[in-house]
Structures are given as structure tokens and as C-alpha cells.
Design a protein around this motif. Structure first.
Motif, PDB file in Angstrom:
ATOM      1  N   GLY A  90      -0.683 -12.379  10.482  1.00 35.84           N
ATOM      2  CA  GLY A  90      -2.189 -12.716   9.663  1.00 35.84           C
ATOM      3  C   GLY A  90      -1.997 -13.481   8.995  1.00 35.84           C
ATOM      4  O   GLY A  90      -3.544 -13.364   8.246  1.00 35.84           O
ATOM      5  N   VAL A  91      -1.422 -13.161   8.109  1.00 33.75           N
ATOM      6  CA  VAL A  91      -1.528 -13.805   6.540  1.00 33.75           C
ATOM      7  C   VAL A  91       0.090 -14.121   6.303  1.00 33.75           C
ATOM      8  O   VAL A  91       1.026 -13.841   6.834  1.00 33.75           O
ATOM      9  N   PRO A  92       0.144 -14.824   5.266  1.00 33.67           N
ATOM     10  CA  PRO A  92       1.784 -15.437   5.102  1.00 33.67           C
ATOM     11  C   PRO A  92       2.634 -14.140   4.567  1.00 33.67           C
ATOM     12  O   PRO A  92       1.988 -13.470   4.077  1.00 33.67           O
TER      13      PRO A  92
ATOM     14  N   LYS B   2       3.073  -8.480  -2.520  1.00 34.13           N
ATOM     15  CA  LYS B   2       1.525  -8.134  -1.896  1.00 34.13           C
ATOM     16  C   LYS B   2       1.759  -6.794  -1.726  1.00 34.13           C
ATOM     17  O   LYS B   2       0.955  -6.151  -1.584  1.00 34.13           O
ATOM     18  N   ALA B   3       3.064  -6.870  -0.229  1.00 40.20           N
ATOM     19  CA  ALA B   3       2.662  -5.609   0.203  1.00 40.20           C
ATOM     20  C   ALA B   3       3.149  -4.405  -0.758  1.00 40.20           C
ATOM     21  O   ALA B   3       2.649  -3.244  -0.421  1.00 40.20           O
ATOM     22  N   LEU B   4       3.802  -4.406  -1.330  1.00 37.14           N
ATOM     23  CA  LEU B   4       4.616  -3.573  -2.788  1.00 37.14           C
ATOM     24  C   LEU B   4       3.037  -2.797  -3.219  1.00 37.14           C
ATOM     25  O   LEU B   4       2.496  -1.657  -3.542  1.00 37.14           O
ATOM     26  N   GLN B   5       2.287  -3.516  -4.038  1.00 37.68           N
ATOM     27  CA  GLN B   5       0.942  -3.761  -4.444  1.00 37.68           C
ATOM     28  C   GLN B   5       0.245  -2.447  -3.555  1.00 37.68           C
ATOM     29  O   GLN B   5      -0.629  -1.426  -3.961  1.00 37.68           O
ATOM     30  N   LEU B   6      -0.270  -2.970  -2.395  1.00 39.51           N
ATOM     31  CA  LEU B   6      -0.921  -2.186  -1.389  1.00 39.51           C
ATOM     32  C   LEU B   6      -0.449  -0.570  -1.230  1.00 39.51           C
ATOM     33  O   LEU B   6      -1.186  -0.319  -1.240  1.00 39.51           O
ATOM     34  N   TYR B   7       0.424  -1.148  -0.703  1.00 38.28           N
ATOM     35  CA  TYR B   7       1.380   0.321  -0.390  1.00 38.28           C
ATOM     36  C   TYR B   7       0.652   0.964  -1.696  1.00 38.28           C
ATOM     37  O   TYR B   7       1.023   2.299  -1.489  1.00 38.28           O
ATOM     38  N   ARG B   8       1.516   0.958  -3.528  1.00 41.36           N
ATOM     39  CA  ARG B   8       1.535   1.598  -4.617  1.00 41.36           C
ATOM     40  C   ARG B   8       0.170   1.991  -4.038  1.00 41.36           C
ATOM     41  O   ARG B   8      -0.514   3.519  -4.437  1.00 41.36           O
ATOM     42  N   LYS B   9      -1.177   1.419  -3.805  1.00 44.55           N
ATOM     43  CA  LYS B   9      -2.322   1.801  -4.019  1.00 44.55           C
ATOM     44  C   LYS B   9      -2.849   2.942  -2.673  1.00 44.55           C
ATOM     45  O   LYS B   9      -3.532   4.147  -3.961  1.00 44.55           O
ATOM     46  N   ALA B  10      -2.247   2.242  -1.946  1.00 46.98           N
ATOM     47  CA  ALA B  10      -2.371   3.935  -0.163  1.00 46.98           C
ATOM     48  C   ALA B  10      -1.449   5.004  -1.150  1.00 46.98           C
ATOM     49  O   ALA B  10      -1.729   6.121  -0.864  1.00 46.98           O
TER      50      ALA B  10
END
Length: 270
Positions: free
Chosen positions: A178-180, A185-193
Motif C-alpha cells: 500500500g506504500v512504496p 521508514k519501517a525502522l523509524q516506525l518500529y523504533r517508535k513502537a
């Protein structure tokens, strides 16, 4: 990787009756303090208000009866009270009722009905319901699978800081769903979570640091996250730590242990 994109009921909310009824809705993804103002009411008073049609009280009774309060849990009776609140527009009751239907807890399993209640709640801004909608569209649960809709709902939850939403949106960026595809970006989001205590994200972060995915490889940092996740029962993270340990020196292993301990103390994670 230990990516998890699976729909399940979040940990049920609990309460304690010790003379005075204390309402603490901390699990389930509910915002803590939703029941502020009710903590001085007795259980009898809350039940009386529920009988009189007060939606907040009906919601509280529904959650507590469903999960048990000094008695065995009663999912059927709990779902009945949640429905009473949900039809009055109570957003959290709608979310919980959706969970009842998706899991067949106290009601016949009905994925389409679950989506209906999740969407009502999500449209009122309930972050866990927004994440649930994303999961429904990811997995085709009660709706046709739709990557764009999944990302849209995950994004709404992420905007509110929902850790599960962050983890699941990360998996979208990781796979290009659903996104490129964007591993950074995945790393950033995993880190936030992960920093919010979401265990699956912590394990995923360990994998990223070990493999150098989306960042430079850092085996000590990888071990740190494996240790944090495995201490909370994440088996793949435990396996990752076991496999990684021989690649580290005793000094590196000790440094990883110290970092994990520092994180646990700072975050309150066990």
C-alpha cells in the motif's frame, strides 16, 4: 522477521473492587483515564446508572462483567452491556463490541459486524479501532483486502501515537504493502513502537539492527532489543538472542545487557 499483522483482542481491561470501585482502563489500548470521575463511585452506583441508561456506566459494566470482577468472566453478559453503550454512540464500547464479534466472545463470530462497530469507533477517533480497521483491510477480515485503506487507517492511528498502528504501518513500508517500500521508514516506525513497549516491534528492531536493514548493522543494539523483547515472552527474539550471542564478545554482551536494563528502568517495561 517477527512481524505481526494479526487481528486479536488487546488485553482486557480490569478493575479492582475493594470497598470503593476503582476504574483503571490501562490495557486494551484504551486511553487511560477514560473513566475519570467514576473512581469514587461504588460498583452498585455504577450498575444503577447503567440500568438507567448511562452509556459510560454501561460500558464499564460490560468490560468488567466480560472480564470478571471477583466472579468468572461472563462474555455473553458483557457483550450485552457493551452493545447498550455502543448503540448510544460510546466509542470505546463500539471498539470492544467489535472485538467481541471478531473473536466470537459472548456473541456469534461475525467479521462483517465486527468491522461495522470498529468503523463506528474509528470514525470517532479511537486509535485502537483505527488500527483494527487497518488490520481488517490488511487481512480481508469482514471486508475486501485493500492495501490503500489499510495504510490509511494505520496512518490515522499512528498520528495518535498508537504503538500497534506504528508496528503494523512499519510492516507495510517493509513489504511495500500500500506504500512504496521504504526500510528506513519501517525502522523509524518500529523504533517508535518499540520504545512504547510494543513487543513485536522490539523483536523486529533487533532483526533490523542485526542485519543492517534500514540502518548500519549494530550487533550490540540488536542484542539489546532481543533481550528486551524476549524478557516479555517473545520467543523469536529469544531465539535471535541465543543465535547472536556467540558473535559477541563478553564485553559486548554485557553492554547489551546494560542497555536493555537501562531501557527497562526508564520505560517501566519489565
Amino acid at each position: 522477521m517477527t512481524n505481526h499483522v494479526a487481528l486479536q483482542m488487546r488485553g482486557a481491561a480490569g478493575g479492582v473492587l475493594a470497598g470503593v470501585f476503582a476504574v483503571v482502563l490501562l490495557a486494551t489500548g484504551d486511553a487511560a483515564g477514560q473513566a475519570a470521575g467514576t473512581s469514587s463511585r461504588t460498583l452498585a452506583e455504577i450498575c444503577a446508572l447503567a440500568d438507567q441508561g448511562d452509556a459510560e456506566s454501561q460500558y464499564l459494566v460490560g468490560v468488567l462483567v466480560r472480564d470478571g470482577l471477583g466472579k468468572p468472566p461472563n462474555p455473553t453478559e458483557g457483550a450485552k452491556w457493551l452493545r447498550k453503550a455502543a448503540v448510544q454512540g460510546h466509542a470505546l464500547a463500539q471498539y470492544h463490541l467489535g472485538n467481541c464479534y471478531v473473536n466470537g466472545a459472548g456473541v456469534p463470530e461475525d467479521k462483517a459486524e465486527a468491522v461495522k462497530w470498529f468503523q463506528k469507533s474509528a470514525e470517532q477517533g479511537t486509535a485502537p479501532a483505527q488500527t483494527a480497521m487497518g488490520l481488517c483491510y490488511t487481512n480481508g477480515i469482514g471486508v475486501a483486502r485493500d492495501a490503500a485503506m489499510a495504510v490509511s487507517w494505520f496512518g490515522k492511528a499512528v498520528a495518535q501515537g498508537d504503538a500497534e498502528g506504528e508496528n503494523n504501518l512499519a510492516t507495510c513500508y517493509e513489504s511495500g504493502f500500500g506504500v512504496p517500500k521504504d526500510l528506513g521508514k519501517a525502522l523509524q516506525l518500529y523504533r517508535k513502537a518499540a520504545e512504547k513497549g510494543w513487543v513485536m516491534a522490539q523483536g523486529n528492531l533487533g532483526v533490523y539492527y542485526e542485519s543492517g536493514t534500514g540502518t548500519a548493522a549494530d550487533l550490540v543494539e540488536a542484542m539489546k532489543w532481543y533481550l528486551i523483547a524476549s524478557a516479555q515472552g517473545d520467543e523469536p527474539a529469544g531465539e535471535g538472542a541465543k543465535a547472536l550471542a556467540p558473535k559477541l564478545s563478553a564485553q559486548q554482551r554485557e553492554e547489551a545487557r546494560k542497555r536493555a536494563e537501562q531501557f527497562r528502568k526508564a520505560s517501566g517495561v519489565k
